[in-house]
Enzyme design. Structure first.
Site, mmCIF file in Angstrom:
data_model
loop_
_atom_site.group_PDB
_atom_site.id
_atom_site.type_symbol
_atom_site.label_atom_id
_atom_site.label_comp_id
_atom_site.label_asym_id
_atom_site.label_seq_id
_atom_site.Cartn_x
_atom_site.Cartn_y
_atom_site.Cartn_z
ATOM 1 N N LYS A 82 0.820 -1.231 0.000
ATOM 2 C CA LYS A 82 0.000 0.000 0.000
ATOM 3 C C LYS A 82 0.846 1.271 0.000
ATOM 4 O O LYS A 82 0.380 2.300 -0.476
ATOM 5 C CB LYS A 82 -0.981 -0.012 1.169
ATOM 6 C CG LYS A 82 -0.328 0.188 2.518
ATOM 7 C CD LYS A 82 -1.336 0.032 3.652
ATOM 8 C CE LYS A 82 -0.688 0.415 4.962
ATOM 9 N NZ LYS A 82 -1.267 -0.258 6.117
ATOM 10 N N ARG A 139 -6.630 1.438 17.147
ATOM 11 C CA ARG A 139 -7.117 1.676 15.793
ATOM 12 C C ARG A 139 -8.195 0.620 15.580
ATOM 13 O O ARG A 139 -9.204 0.667 16.268
ATOM 14 C CB ARG A 139 -5.983 1.619 14.756
ATOM 15 C CG ARG A 139 -6.382 2.344 13.448
ATOM 16 C CD ARG A 139 -5.266 2.361 12.401
ATOM 17 N NE ARG A 139 -5.056 1.055 11.787
ATOM 18 C CZ ARG A 139 -4.157 0.818 10.819
ATOM 19 N NH1 ARG A 139 -3.395 1.792 10.368
ATOM 20 N NH2 ARG A 139 -4.026 -0.396 10.314
HETATM 21 C C1 LIG Z 1 -0.263 -1.018 6.674
HETATM 22 C C2 LIG Z 1 -0.585 -2.229 7.426
HETATM 23 C C3 LIG Z 1 0.404 -3.186 7.634
HETATM 24 C C4 LIG Z 1 1.847 -3.013 7.189
HETATM 25 O O1 LIG Z 1 2.508 -2.115 8.039
HETATM 26 P P1 LIG Z 1 4.088 -1.791 7.872
HETATM 27 O O2 LIG Z 1 4.392 -0.936 9.027
HETATM 28 O O3 LIG Z 1 4.231 -1.086 6.561
HETATM 29 O O4 LIG Z 1 4.791 -3.084 7.896
HETATM 30 C C5 LIG Z 1 0.055 -4.339 8.320
HETATM 31 N N1 LIG Z 1 -1.200 -4.531 8.758
HETATM 32 C C6 LIG Z 1 -2.198 -3.631 8.572
HETATM 33 C C7 LIG Z 1 -3.550 -3.910 9.090
HETATM 34 C C8 LIG Z 1 -1.909 -2.444 7.902
HETATM 35 O O5 LIG Z 1 -2.884 -1.554 7.725
#
Ligand SMILES: *Cc1c(COP(=O)(O)O)cnc(C)c1O
Length: 362
Positions: A36, A131
């Site tokens: 993402k 969150r």
């Molecule tokens: C963005 C996200 C991740 C990845 O996080 P990083 O810090 O980029 O490794 C993992 N799990 C969820 C639910 C996320 O939204």
């Protein structure tokens, strides 16, 4: 005409993914590669898959649809809790989603009837980061209700720390997740496939050997893309931090005073700027601005340069230290943090230049 552009070194992404997936494999953990931060860039997803991730995690359906259309053939996981208004597209597009709302899960179940599919869900538990996720005390009653729904199956449970509340993954909160998984297994009378323990902030705990052994999945983005764990943003051993570089062109180069002339009101973004008088400086104006990057997150690769500020379309850099060698038309290079990467990848004004050196096996 060239635009500001971002170079993306795919070999380095594959290398970083391999370092992380091997570490995790050593501790019985599979890795979902999270794209993402690159807006679901297909070449980035391919590079991660070459590095050993078992699937791709994305927060937005549009990104997953683009990846599929571009021929990325793998398992996709939707990371952001589906919106009620989106359940049909979710069922059509992905096989696994992270969930925390009963009404959404029920709507997903309903939608599976139309598509003749079974949809897997991972129920997210909030272990304090505040969150997404159900509170631990509400987990069992949610599971009881989901059990009665046809069309969705509970593949596992998961949690996400360090994103909003900055909570650090620990043997304690991870142990709690495992305990909750055990409870659910007793209730369901069957084993959960997946305990999805976290993101890039979990790497230190994994490397220290203290991650409880039943945790068997991680969803990793930043550590692969930028080569950093996310608790302290330290460089992760054996990984590259310079996968992405932003290049922008000098469109004006002039000696000017370091303090604006006249009375100071608000700047373009509502701030009241302050200036230190350093006399006349050589200032370069670049063709990139807040519309394309988060300027707090970019850093000149040449440490003699200093960013002075930015407006929507301009970045202003003090280049006095390299006055002998710069000219209008030159490009300056910058490293990016996650926020700046996200903005640059999202901006249609920043060209993406992907490169990949063929390796021996290709
Ligand atoms: C963005 C996200 C991740 C990845 O996080 P990083 O810090 O980029 O490794 C993992 N799990 C969820 C639910 C996320 O939204």
């Amino acid at each position: 005409m060239t635009k500001p552009y971002l170079t993306i070194d795919l070999n380095k992404i594959t290398h970083n993914a391999r370092v992380i997936t091997q570490l995790c494999a050593h501790h019985g953990i599979e890795v979902i590669g999270v794209t993402k931060g690159t807006c679901g860039h297909p070449a980035v997803a391919h590079a991660m898959l070459r590095g050993g991730v078992v699937g791709i995690g994305e927060s937005r359906l549009e990104n997953i649809q683009r990846l599929r259309a571009a021929g990325v053939n793998t398992d996709f996981m939707l990371l952001r809790t589906p919106a009620l208004s989106q359940v049909d597209d979710v069922i059509a597009t992905v096989d696994v989603s992270l969930n925390s709302e009963l009404s959404v899960i029920a709507a997903l179940a309903q939608a599976t009837h139309l598509h003749g599919k079974i949809h897997s869900i991972i129920i997210m538990v909030d272990l304090g980061d505040l969150r997404e996720g159900v509170l631990p005390e509400d987990l069992n009653s949610l599971v009881e209700k989901v059990k009665t729904l046809n069309g969705v199956e509970i593949a596992g449970i998961g949690t996400n720390l360090s994103c909003y509340g900055g909570v650090v993954p620990s043997p304690d909160n991870m142990g709690r997740l495992v305990g909750l998984a055990n409870d659910i297994e007793n209730r369901l009378g069957s084993k959960l496939l997946t305990i999805s323990g976290g993101n890039s902030s979990s790497l230190p705990l994994i490397a220290s050997g203290q991650m409880p052994s039943r945790i068997n999945q991680m969803r990793i983005g930043e550590a692969i893309l930028l080569g950093r764990e996310t608790l302290h943003r330290s460089a992760w051993p054996q990984t590259f931090q310079d996968v992405f570089q932003l290049q922008a062109e000098i469109i004006e180069l002039k000696r000017k005073p370091s303090r604006p002339l006249g009375e100071i009101g608000e700047d373009a973004f509502g701030g009241i700027p302050e200036f230190v008088d350093q006399g006349e400086r050589l200032r370069a104006l670049l063709d990139v601005g807040r519309e394309d990057i988060a300027i707090e997150g970019v850093k000149p690769l040449d440490s003699r340069l200093r960013i002075l500020g930015a407006s929507s379309d301009h970045l202003i850099v003090d280049v006095t230290a390299v006055a002998d060698t710069v000219k209008v038309g030159d490009e300056l290079s910058f490293s990016l943090n996650y926020a700046a990467l996200l903005a640059a990848m999202t901006s249609p004004y920043v060209e993406k230049r992907v490169f990949k050196v063929p390796t021996d096996h290709e």
